[in-house]
Design a protein around this motif. Structure first.
Motif, short mmCIF file in Angstrom:
data_model
loop_
_atom_site.label_atom_id
_atom_site.label_comp_id
_atom_site.label_asym_id
_atom_site.label_seq_id
_atom_site.Cartn_x
_atom_site.Cartn_y
_atom_site.Cartn_z
N ASN A 18 -42.50 13.39 -45.36
CA ASN A 18 -42.56 12.16 -44.55
C ASN A 18 -42.12 10.95 -45.37
OD1 ASN A 18 -43.52 13.58 -42.35
ND2 ASN A 18 -45.65 13.09 -42.74
N ASP A 20 -40.12 10.99 -48.00
CA ASP A 20 -38.68 11.11 -48.23
C ASP A 20 -37.88 10.67 -47.00
OD1 ASP A 20 -39.32 12.12 -50.72
OD2 ASP A 20 -39.05 14.22 -50.13
N ALA A 21 -38.36 11.03 -45.81
CA ALA A 21 -37.68 10.64 -44.57
C ALA A 21 -37.73 9.13 -44.38
CB ALA A 21 -38.31 11.35 -43.38
N ALA A 22 -38.88 8.52 -44.71
CA ALA A 22 -39.00 7.07 -44.58
C ALA A 22 -38.07 6.35 -45.54
CB ALA A 22 -40.45 6.64 -44.83
N LYS A 24 -35.29 7.52 -46.70
CA LYS A 24 -33.93 7.75 -46.20
C LYS A 24 -33.62 6.81 -45.04
CE LYS A 24 -30.86 11.38 -44.56
NZ LYS A 24 -30.74 12.79 -44.19
N ASP A 25 -34.60 6.58 -44.15
CA ASP A 25 -34.42 5.65 -43.03
C ASP A 25 -34.14 4.23 -43.51
OD1 ASP A 25 -34.79 7.68 -41.21
OD2 ASP A 25 -36.87 7.13 -40.72
N LEU A 26 -34.66 3.88 -44.70
CA LEU A 26 -34.44 2.56 -45.27
C LEU A 26 -33.13 2.49 -46.05
CD1 LEU A 26 -38.01 1.76 -46.61
CD2 LEU A 26 -36.91 0.82 -44.57
N GLY A 27 -32.43 3.61 -46.13
CA GLY A 27 -31.16 3.64 -46.85
C GLY A 27 -31.33 3.85 -48.34
#
Length: 70
Positions: A18, A20-22, A24-27
């Motif tokens: 979770n 890591d996904a967050a 990634k969502d922030l770039g």
């Protein structure tokens, strides 16, 4: 049908995914989080080890968190 046991290790692995996904969502491109198992006082402890971020990535994350707190 029974569900598989949710172990402390699997719970930490899920939360690491979770995180890591967050990121990634922030770039923010960072290596994946890991789970570290240690022993404290005879008890096994699982912890999420977040990825090491560069100073620039850390500054970006700090700005996002500060903006979210307002």
């Amino acid at each position: 049908m029974t569900t598989p046991a949710h172990t402390p290790y699997s719970a930490c692995a899920e939360e690491g995914a979770n995180l890591d996904a967050a990121l990634k969502d922030l770039g923010i491109a960072a290596p994946p989080s890991t789970v570290q198992m240690t022993e404290e006082g005879g008890m096994k402890v699982a912890r999420v080890a977040p990825p090491l971020l560069t100073p620039r990535q850390t500054a970006r994350l700090t700005r996002v968190v500060k903006a979210a707190r307002r």
